[in-house]
Design a protein around this motif. Structure first.
Motif, PDB file in Angstrom:
ATOM      1  N   ASP A 283       0.813  -1.220   0.000  1.00  0.00           N
ATOM      2  CA  ASP A 283       0.000   0.000   0.000  1.00  0.00           C
ATOM      3  C   ASP A 283       0.842   1.264   0.000  1.00  0.00           C
ATOM      4  N   LEU A 284       2.033   1.185   0.543  1.00  0.00           N
ATOM      5  CA  LEU A 284       2.869   2.382   0.709  1.00  0.00           C
ATOM      6  C   LEU A 284       4.328   1.957   0.802  1.00  0.00           C
ATOM      7  N   SER A 285       5.190   2.611   0.033  1.00  0.00           N
ATOM      8  CA  SER A 285       6.627   2.316   0.051  1.00  0.00           C
ATOM      9  C   SER A 285       7.343   3.234   1.044  1.00  0.00           C
ATOM     10  N   ILE A 286       8.388   2.708   1.664  1.00  0.00           N
ATOM     11  CA  ILE A 286       9.151   3.484   2.658  1.00  0.00           C
ATOM     12  C   ILE A 286      10.650   3.320   2.420  1.00  0.00           C
ATOM     13  N   VAL A 287      11.363   4.445   2.487  1.00  0.00           N
ATOM     14  CA  VAL A 287      12.831   4.464   2.433  1.00  0.00           C
ATOM     15  C   VAL A 287      13.340   5.142   3.694  1.00  0.00           C
ATOM     16  N   GLY A 288      14.385   4.563   4.306  1.00  0.00           N
ATOM     17  CA  GLY A 288      15.008   5.166   5.482  1.00  0.00           C
ATOM     18  C   GLY A 288      16.365   5.770   5.142  1.00  0.00           C
ATOM     19  N   PHE A 289      17.088   6.154   6.185  1.00  0.00           N
ATOM     20  CA  PHE A 289      18.422   6.752   6.004  1.00  0.00           C
ATOM     21  C   PHE A 289      19.271   6.355   7.210  1.00  0.00           C
ATOM     22  N   ASP A 290      20.460   5.861   6.960  1.00  0.00           N
ATOM     23  CA  ASP A 290      21.472   5.436   7.942  1.00  0.00           C
ATOM     24  C   ASP A 290      21.917   4.012   7.662  1.00  0.00           C
ATOM     25  N   ASP A 291      20.966   3.148   7.225  1.00  0.00           N
ATOM     26  CA  ASP A 291      21.218   1.714   7.080  1.00  0.00           C
ATOM     27  C   ASP A 291      21.708   1.132   8.394  1.00  0.00           C
ATOM     28  N   ALA A 292      20.922   1.366   9.452  1.00  0.00           N
ATOM     29  CA  ALA A 292      21.217   0.794  10.762  1.00  0.00           C
ATOM     30  C   ALA A 292      21.104  -0.727  10.706  1.00  0.00           C
ATOM     31  N   GLN A 293      21.691  -1.408  11.681  1.00  0.00           N
ATOM     32  CA  GLN A 293      21.671  -2.875  11.695  1.00  0.00           C
ATOM     33  C   GLN A 293      20.248  -3.421  11.638  1.00  0.00           C
ATOM     34  N   LEU A 294      19.318  -2.740  12.306  1.00  0.00           N
ATOM     35  CA  LEU A 294      17.943  -3.225  12.364  1.00  0.00           C
ATOM     36  C   LEU A 294      17.248  -3.156  11.005  1.00  0.00           C
ATOM     37  N   ALA A 295      17.752  -2.337  10.099  1.00  0.00           N
ATOM     38  CA  ALA A 295      17.102  -2.148   8.794  1.00  0.00           C
ATOM     39  C   ALA A 295      16.984  -3.456   8.022  1.00  0.00           C
ATOM     40  N   SER A 296      17.965  -4.323   8.151  1.00  0.00           N
ATOM     41  CA  SER A 296      17.951  -5.597   7.415  1.00  0.00           C
ATOM     42  C   SER A 296      17.259  -6.713   8.199  1.00  0.00           C
ATOM     43  N   ARG A 297      16.748  -6.398   9.386  1.00  0.00           N
ATOM     44  CA  ARG A 297      16.141  -7.429  10.233  1.00  0.00           C
ATOM     45  C   ARG A 297      14.639  -7.272  10.395  1.00  0.00           C
ATOM     46  N   VAL A 298      14.122  -6.076  10.092  1.00  0.00           N
ATOM     47  CA  VAL A 298      12.681  -5.866  10.218  1.00  0.00           C
ATOM     48  C   VAL A 298      11.972  -6.519   9.037  1.00  0.00           C
ATOM     49  N   ASN A 299      10.654  -6.636   9.144  1.00  0.00           N
ATOM     50  CA  ASN A 299       9.845  -7.212   8.073  1.00  0.00           C
ATOM     51  C   ASN A 299       8.770  -6.219   7.647  1.00  0.00           C
ATOM     52  N   PRO A 300       8.813  -5.749   6.395  1.00  0.00           N
ATOM     53  CA  PRO A 300       9.800  -6.071   5.357  1.00  0.00           C
ATOM     54  C   PRO A 300      11.147  -5.402   5.627  1.00  0.00           C
ATOM     55  N   LYS A 301      12.195  -5.975   5.050  1.00  0.00           N
ATOM     56  CA  LYS A 301      13.519  -5.379   5.203  1.00  0.00           C
ATOM     57  C   LYS A 301      13.523  -3.989   4.569  1.00  0.00           C
ATOM     58  N   LEU A 302      14.146  -3.047   5.293  1.00  0.00           N
ATOM     59  CA  LEU A 302      14.039  -1.636   4.938  1.00  0.00           C
ATOM     60  C   LEU A 302      15.069  -1.202   3.896  1.00  0.00           C
ATOM     61  N   THR A 303      14.577  -0.621   2.814  1.00  0.00           N
ATOM     62  CA  THR A 303      15.459   0.072   1.873  1.00  0.00           C
ATOM     63  C   THR A 303      15.963   1.342   2.550  1.00  0.00           C
ATOM     64  N   SER A 304      17.272   1.581   2.481  1.00  0.00           N
ATOM     65  CA  SER A 304      17.834   2.693   3.247  1.00  0.00           C
ATOM     66  C   SER A 304      19.101   3.230   2.587  1.00  0.00           C
ATOM     67  N   VAL A 305      19.390   4.483   2.862  1.00  0.00           N
ATOM     68  CA  VAL A 305      20.635   5.103   2.410  1.00  0.00           C
ATOM     69  C   VAL A 305      21.710   4.806   3.452  1.00  0.00           C
ATOM     70  N   SER A 306      22.757   4.141   3.030  1.00  0.00           N
ATOM     71  CA  SER A 306      23.814   3.731   3.951  1.00  0.00           C
ATOM     72  C   SER A 306      24.790   4.880   4.198  1.00  0.00           C
ATOM     73  N   LEU A 307      24.979   5.214   5.472  1.00  0.00           N
ATOM     74  CA  LEU A 307      25.947   6.236   5.862  1.00  0.00           C
ATOM     75  C   LEU A 307      27.340   5.616   5.982  1.00  0.00           C
ATOM     76  N   PRO A 308      28.374   6.332   5.598  1.00  0.00           N
ATOM     77  CA  PRO A 308      29.746   5.820   5.722  1.00  0.00           C
ATOM     78  C   PRO A 308      30.267   6.017   7.153  1.00  0.00           C
TER      79      PRO A 308
END
Length: 352
Positions: A283-308
């Motif tokens: 129904d709705l797409s979401i993008v985050g920012f930081d690419d925190a460890q939890l981003a790849s563990r939530v459901n659905p896995k979060l698309t995110s901008v990875s900080l260096p």
């Protein structure tokens, strides 16, 4: 154990122990080896404050984590997806280079007194400030201490405009504007035309950069910027959750996609939508920012901008040590690129 005890065990004078500790050249190698052996056997560590009073280096750098929108709680920086990895990386990198790290959290203007005291009492050789808010007077005070200083996440243009680009100052940033543009272009490429945002704090450099990139990208594509879909999150989980719930309760049209200025807010938004029966990404797409460890563990896995984060943290330590050693002269800046990590929280918008 005191230096006097080391002297007795090694059979030398206290002044000889002092010369060995401070690496003076005029000590016979046999004597130096004998003193160092006793120091190692008894795990002796010289008093850094005493060394500071004697005008010696402390081999200690300060790390000051600044978050004035959060309630005072020393544990918060260790739970924060932005501060926590920086703290770990700075400490590990500095320790590996023979430096200790003094950590302070700053939740109010009065807390800056702790930062100033660390410099004034010479308990540190230099300092790293991370998360600095837009308060040029506070930065002016820190720069005015005259000690080596590195700012992470600060507006370079503001520093130069205020003529604070001194020889003992360096700034390290990530390319948040470019990272946000990449995320927005990705959503637009999926066919999304109504894209909302959960803002970070606009009195921070990163908060402003991410919002400006969001707005400018929409304008460049001649897409609307609906006021009802600009939510205030201030980088905080609870505030983002409340903002999404208020939007849902308002009955106003929902965006088809939502850009969130950090992952904490994105995950809170996902929780709020799920509670109301709104599916991400169907129904709705979401993008985050930081690419925190939890981003790849939530459901659905979060698309995110990875900080260096790793590159920035290590560069901050390397830079502050070079400044302390007098190996770097002149105001310097470094900016590291971000990277969009595509996962499962976004979906193409059906053609209408």
């Amino acid at each position: 154990m005191r230096s006097e005890d080391i002297a007795k065990l090694a059979g030398v004078s206290r002044s000889t122990v002092s010369r060995v500790i401070n690496n003076y050249p005029n000590v016979p190698e046999a004597t130096r080896a004998k003193v160092l052996q006793v120091i190692e056997q008894h795990h002796y560590e010289p008093n850094s404050f005493a060394r500071a009073l004697a005008g010696k280096r402390t081999d200690t750098i300060g790390l000051f984590a600044i978050s004035m929108s959060e309630k005072q709680d020393a544990r918060r920086i260790y739970q924060n997806s932005y501060f926590a990895p920086i703290v770990d990386l700075v400490v590990d990198t500095a320790n590996a280079k023979g430096f200790y790290v003094l950590i302070h959290t700053v939740y109010s203007r009065s807390d800056f007194q702790k930062v100033k005291q660390a410099f004034q009492q010479k308990r540190i050789d230099g300092g790293i400030l991370v998360g600095t808010q837009k308060d040029i007077e506070l930065v002016r005070e820190m720069v005015g201490q005259g000690a080596p200083l590195v700012l992470i996440d600060y507006d370079i243009a503001e520093i130069t405009a205020e003529r604070l680009d001194k020889n003992h100052l360096a700034i390290i940033n990530s390319m948040d504007y470019e990272g946000t543009v990449e995320a927005m272009e990705y959503l637009i490429g999926l066919g999304h035309k109504h894209i909302g945002i959960i803002q970070g704090r606009l009195n921070t450099y990163s908060g402003r950069e991410r919002y400006m990139a969001y707005e400018n990208t929409l304008r460049r594509h001649h897409l609307p910027i609906p006021e009802s879909s600009i939510l205030q999150g201030d980088f905080l989980k609870d505030q983002a959750y409340t903002a999404v719930m208020n939007l849902l309760d308002s009955g106003k049209e929902l965006p088809s996609a939502l850009f969130c200025s950090n992952d904490d807010m994105a995950i809170s938004a996902m929780e709020a939508f799920t509670e109301r029966g709104i599916s991400v990404p169907n129904d709705l797409s979401i993008v985050g920012f930081d690419d925190a460890q939890l981003a790849s563990r939530v459901n659905p896995k979060l698309t995110s901008v990875s900080l260096p984060i790793e590159e920035m943290s290590k560069a901050a330590v390397d830079t502050i040590i070079r400044l302390c050693n007098g190996e770097q002269t002149g105001f310097s800046t470094l900016s590291f690129p971000t990277r969009l990590v595509i996962r499962d929280s976004c979906k193409p918008r059906p053609a209408q």
